[in-house]
Motif scaffolding. Structure first.
Motif, mmCIF file in Angstrom:
data_model
loop_
_atom_site.group_PDB
_atom_site.id
_atom_site.type_symbol
_atom_site.label_atom_id
_atom_site.label_comp_id
_atom_site.label_asym_id
_atom_site.label_seq_id
_atom_site.Cartn_x
_atom_site.Cartn_y
_atom_site.Cartn_z
ATOM 1 N N ARG A 1 0.856 -1.177 0.000
ATOM 2 C CA ARG A 1 0.000 0.000 0.000
ATOM 3 C C ARG A 1 0.899 1.237 0.000
ATOM 4 O O ARG A 1 1.747 1.393 0.874
ATOM 5 C CB ARG A 1 -0.910 0.033 1.227
ATOM 6 C CG ARG A 1 -1.998 -1.036 1.212
ATOM 7 C CD ARG A 1 -2.963 -0.870 2.376
ATOM 8 N NE ARG A 1 -4.003 -1.884 2.349
ATOM 9 C CZ ARG A 1 -5.121 -1.799 1.647
ATOM 10 N NH1 ARG A 1 -5.336 -0.714 0.908
ATOM 11 N NH2 ARG A 1 -6.013 -2.764 1.664
ATOM 12 N N PRO A 2 0.715 2.118 -0.976
ATOM 13 C CA PRO A 2 1.542 3.321 -1.022
ATOM 14 C C PRO A 2 1.410 4.142 0.251
ATOM 15 O O PRO A 2 0.339 4.236 0.844
ATOM 16 C CB PRO A 2 0.980 4.090 -2.231
ATOM 17 C CG PRO A 2 0.301 3.055 -3.063
ATOM 18 C CD PRO A 2 -0.244 2.056 -2.089
ATOM 19 N N ILE A 3 2.503 4.722 0.666
ATOM 20 C CA ILE A 3 2.506 5.641 1.797
ATOM 21 C C ILE A 3 1.947 6.978 1.320
ATOM 22 O O ILE A 3 2.263 7.439 0.217
ATOM 23 C CB ILE A 3 3.932 5.811 2.342
ATOM 24 C CG1 ILE A 3 4.467 4.451 2.829
ATOM 25 C CG2 ILE A 3 3.981 6.844 3.467
ATOM 26 C CD1 ILE A 3 5.947 4.450 3.144
ATOM 27 N N ALA A 4 1.108 7.576 2.112
ATOM 28 C CA ALA A 4 0.500 8.852 1.721
ATOM 29 C C ALA A 4 1.566 9.936 1.634
ATOM 30 O O ALA A 4 2.470 10.025 2.480
ATOM 31 C CB ALA A 4 -0.577 9.249 2.722
ATOM 32 N N GLY A 5 1.466 10.753 0.612
ATOM 33 C CA GLY A 5 2.388 11.868 0.448
ATOM 34 C C GLY A 5 1.629 13.134 0.105
ATOM 35 O O GLY A 5 0.563 13.094 -0.518
ATOM 36 N N GLU A 6 2.176 14.263 0.466
ATOM 37 C CA GLU A 6 1.530 15.537 0.170
ATOM 38 C C GLU A 6 1.774 15.937 -1.279
ATOM 39 O O GLU A 6 2.752 15.506 -1.899
ATOM 40 C CB GLU A 6 2.068 16.624 1.101
ATOM 41 C CG GLU A 6 3.547 16.924 0.908
ATOM 42 C CD GLU A 6 4.040 18.033 1.815
ATOM 43 O OE1 GLU A 6 3.250 18.520 2.636
ATOM 44 O OE2 GLU A 6 5.207 18.431 1.688
ATOM 45 N N PRO A 7 0.891 16.753 -1.839
ATOM 46 C CA PRO A 7 1.125 17.257 -3.200
ATOM 47 C C PRO A 7 2.423 18.065 -3.253
ATOM 48 O O PRO A 7 2.722 18.845 -2.338
ATOM 49 C CB PRO A 7 -0.088 18.140 -3.479
ATOM 50 C CG PRO A 7 -1.134 17.684 -2.504
ATOM 51 C CD PRO A 7 -0.398 17.232 -1.290
ATOM 52 N N VAL A 8 3.193 17.856 -4.312
ATOM 53 C CA VAL A 8 4.496 18.510 -4.449
ATOM 54 C C VAL A 8 4.645 19.030 -5.868
ATOM 55 O O VAL A 8 4.311 18.332 -6.838
ATOM 56 C CB VAL A 8 5.642 17.529 -4.134
ATOM 57 C CG1 VAL A 8 6.995 18.131 -4.519
ATOM 58 C CG2 VAL A 8 5.640 17.138 -2.665
ATOM 59 N N LEU A 9 5.154 20.247 -5.990
ATOM 60 C CA LEU A 9 5.535 20.798 -7.283
ATOM 61 C C LEU A 9 7.030 21.100 -7.245
ATOM 62 O O LEU A 9 7.479 21.938 -6.460
ATOM 63 C CB LEU A 9 4.756 22.074 -7.600
ATOM 64 C CG LEU A 9 5.172 22.777 -8.903
ATOM 65 C CD1 LEU A 9 4.855 21.917 -10.115
ATOM 66 C CD2 LEU A 9 4.505 24.148 -9.029
ATOM 67 N N ILE A 10 7.787 20.393 -8.065
ATOM 68 C CA ILE A 10 9.209 20.696 -8.244
ATOM 69 C C ILE A 10 9.287 21.693 -9.394
ATOM 70 O O ILE A 10 8.828 21.409 -10.501
ATOM 71 C CB ILE A 10 10.017 19.431 -8.566
ATOM 72 C CG1 ILE A 10 9.783 18.364 -7.504
ATOM 73 C CG2 ILE A 10 11.503 19.769 -8.671
ATOM 74 C CD1 ILE A 10 10.354 17.007 -7.862
ATOM 75 N N ARG A 11 9.870 22.850 -9.140
ATOM 76 C CA ARG A 11 9.795 23.953 -10.104
ATOM 77 C C ARG A 11 11.200 24.373 -10.566
ATOM 78 O O ARG A 11 12.109 24.517 -9.751
ATOM 79 C CB ARG A 11 9.058 25.125 -9.497
ATOM 80 C CG ARG A 11 8.999 26.378 -10.357
ATOM 81 C CD ARG A 11 8.069 27.408 -9.742
ATOM 82 N NE ARG A 11 6.658 27.068 -9.983
ATOM 83 C CZ ARG A 11 5.641 27.623 -9.329
ATOM 84 N NH1 ARG A 11 5.872 28.506 -8.368
ATOM 85 N NH2 ARG A 11 4.400 27.294 -9.632
ATOM 86 N N GLY A 12 11.330 24.566 -11.884
ATOM 87 C CA GLY A 12 12.525 25.196 -12.434
ATOM 88 C C GLY A 12 13.738 24.306 -12.526
ATOM 89 O O GLY A 12 14.869 24.803 -12.561
ATOM 90 N N ALA A 13 13.555 22.989 -12.608
ATOM 91 C CA ALA A 13 14.679 22.060 -12.692
ATOM 92 C C ALA A 13 14.918 21.632 -14.137
ATOM 93 O O ALA A 13 14.102 21.894 -15.031
ATOM 94 C CB ALA A 13 14.393 20.831 -11.832
ATOM 95 N N THR A 14 16.041 20.970 -14.366
ATOM 96 C CA THR A 14 16.261 20.283 -15.638
ATOM 97 C C THR A 14 15.586 18.917 -15.521
ATOM 98 O O THR A 14 15.991 18.099 -14.695
ATOM 99 C CB THR A 14 17.760 20.101 -15.930
ATOM 100 O OG1 THR A 14 18.376 21.394 -15.991
ATOM 101 C CG2 THR A 14 17.966 19.380 -17.250
#
Length: 455
Positions: A27-40
């Protein structure tokens, strides 16, 4: 987005079925929404976005692009950093040869007969192996755990999520097919020849495979006839006798699964001539080889592998440690990767090598570039992600950064093919399971709890 989230929850649900033995309880572990911004961003399928964004939510990739709306997600500044899919190792013995390496932990080779297709690697996996944590810290999110190579047919391998678990079922990748491990060449003939048993030669190796699959053909025919008769009896509803169920044979059950295409075929094979023989064997019995592993001479038949859709899981520069590994070249991966339709993979076969697969791929890139080949980071990342997922039958759900796929993501502090690169953060199904800057996000095996580890 609501529909995508609903589809994600369906995809990430456990695959356990009442009639499936040792079914996944992952069962996947719950994670918060994430936005990784400005990366390669290297998407894993040949794409690259400079200054790109990746949005994770509800365990899946929601969007990949530029200028994405955070939409309530935690924003991570990716400036100067790189993002890739999680690394997939298609040839690992973590858990079956765990650390510390002692006889008490040696559960990877059932060296009791040349064909032991009845054994399953998952029944020997020790989830407390500290190697799982070290691999996760290096960006590895998924692994195919295989039996060793002492036997012609060594048993089933299992695809695992690289997450802490009490049992192997807690780590088992839902819906991933089993693999069967086969081995060519020196290993089986050495192991059994030294005991005065068969096989003692490469001739004996091939004869052993053929005999096993002839048995499996008969076994499959018996079960197919039984299932057909049972279906016909059910359609008649009245009259007629219910057919007798054939006796189960775990060894032949695995091989029949290979013949049906339900189990992927992963073959330890170094020499080009032996790979060609194994391709003929597959043609004779009507099964498909997913990948040759180690294959130091794979460059000699790169075109045939590409034409037949067979992957090659290779080392960057291991060679010469035995006679069948003598004719290796450091350009092997680059040359195997060159033909149209090819499927080159960088694998480990090592509890230490799995901790630097990105660097191994970097070495292969350098040797290819020395040949004059234009190998870019966005191309080479496929050796660790998309191609690996293809070889073990999980490409529909992971291996690339695409909307709807599992949020298996690595944030690197620089170009991941640099010898100086570190995986800063690692997400598995959208849960942050490794953070280089946060000790609380660096899981420690139960085996190591209470021991003193050097900082």
């Amino acid at each position: 987005m609501a529909a995508l989230a609903a589809a994600a929850m369906t995809m990430l649900a456990p695959a356990a079925q009442a009639d499936e033995p040792f079914a996944s309880t992952y069962r996947p572990i719950a994670g918060e929404p994430v936005l990784i911004r400005g990366a390669t961003v290297l998407t894993g399928d040949g794409g690259r976005i400079d200054g790109g964004d990746v949005l994770l939510r509800d365990g899946v990739i929601v969007a990949v692009g530029s200028g994405l709306d955070a939409d309530g997600a935690t924003v991570i500044d990716g400036a100067g950093k790189w993002v890739t899919p999680g690394i997939i190792d298609v040839h690992s013995h973590l858990g079956v040869y765990p650390s510390p390496g002692m006889n008490a932990h040696s559960d990877g080779n059932e060296m009791t007969a040349p064909v032991t297709a009845q054994v399953w690697a998952e029944h020997g996996v020790w989830p407390q192996d500290p190697g799982f944590d070290a691999a996760r810290a290096a960006g590895v999110t998924t692994m195919l755990i295989l039996p060793g190579s002492a036997n012609l047919i060594g048993g089933r391998g299992v695809v695992l999520r690289n997450v802490p678990g009490t049992s192997v079922m807690d780590m088992k990748f839902p819906d991933a097919p089993h693999a069967v491990k086969m081995a060519c060449g020196e290993n089986p003939k050495r192991v059994y020849g030294s005991r005065g048993q068969s096989p003692q030669t490469r001739m004996g190796n091939i004869a052993g495979y053929r005999a096993a699959f002839i048995e499996a053909q008969r076994y499959r025919q018996q079960w197919d006839a039984y299932e057909s008769a049972r279906e016909q009896a059910g359609e008649r509803r009245r009259g007629g006798e219910t057919p007798s169920e054939p006796n189960r044979d775990l060894r032949l059950e695995t091989l029949a699964g290979v013949l049906r295409g339900d189990i992927t075929v992963q073959i330890h094979c170094y020499r080009a001539d032996e790979m060609a023989l194994m391709l003929e064997l597959a043609d004779e019995f009507g099964f498909r080889i997913s990948a040759f592993h180690h294959g130091v001479e794979a460059y000699k038949l790169a075109d045939r592998l590409a034409n037949e859709g067979v992957c090659a899981a290779l080392w960057a520069d291991w060679w010469g440690f035995k006679m069948e590994a003598w004719d290796g070249i450091q350009e092997n991966i680059a040359l195997v990767d060159r033909p149209e339709g090819s499927c080159a993979i960088v694998h480990s076969d090592s509890s230490e090598g799995i901790q630097r697969l990105n660097q191994e791929a970097g070495k292969a890139m350098a040797r290819g570039r020395a040949l004059g080949l234009d190998i870019t980071p966005e191309h080479a990342i496929r050796w660790l992600t998309a191609n690996a997922a293809r070889a073990i039958g999980i490409a529909e759900s992971t291996g690339t950064l695409a909307p709807g796929k599992r949020a298996d993501v690595v944030l690197w502090d620089r170009d991941p093919f640099s010898v100086y690169a570190h995986a800063e953060r690692v997400w598995i199904d959208g849960a942050l399971l490794h953070d280089r800057s946060d000790r609380a996000r660096q899981p420690v095996s139960d085996f190591l709890l209470g021991t003193e580890v050097a900082p």
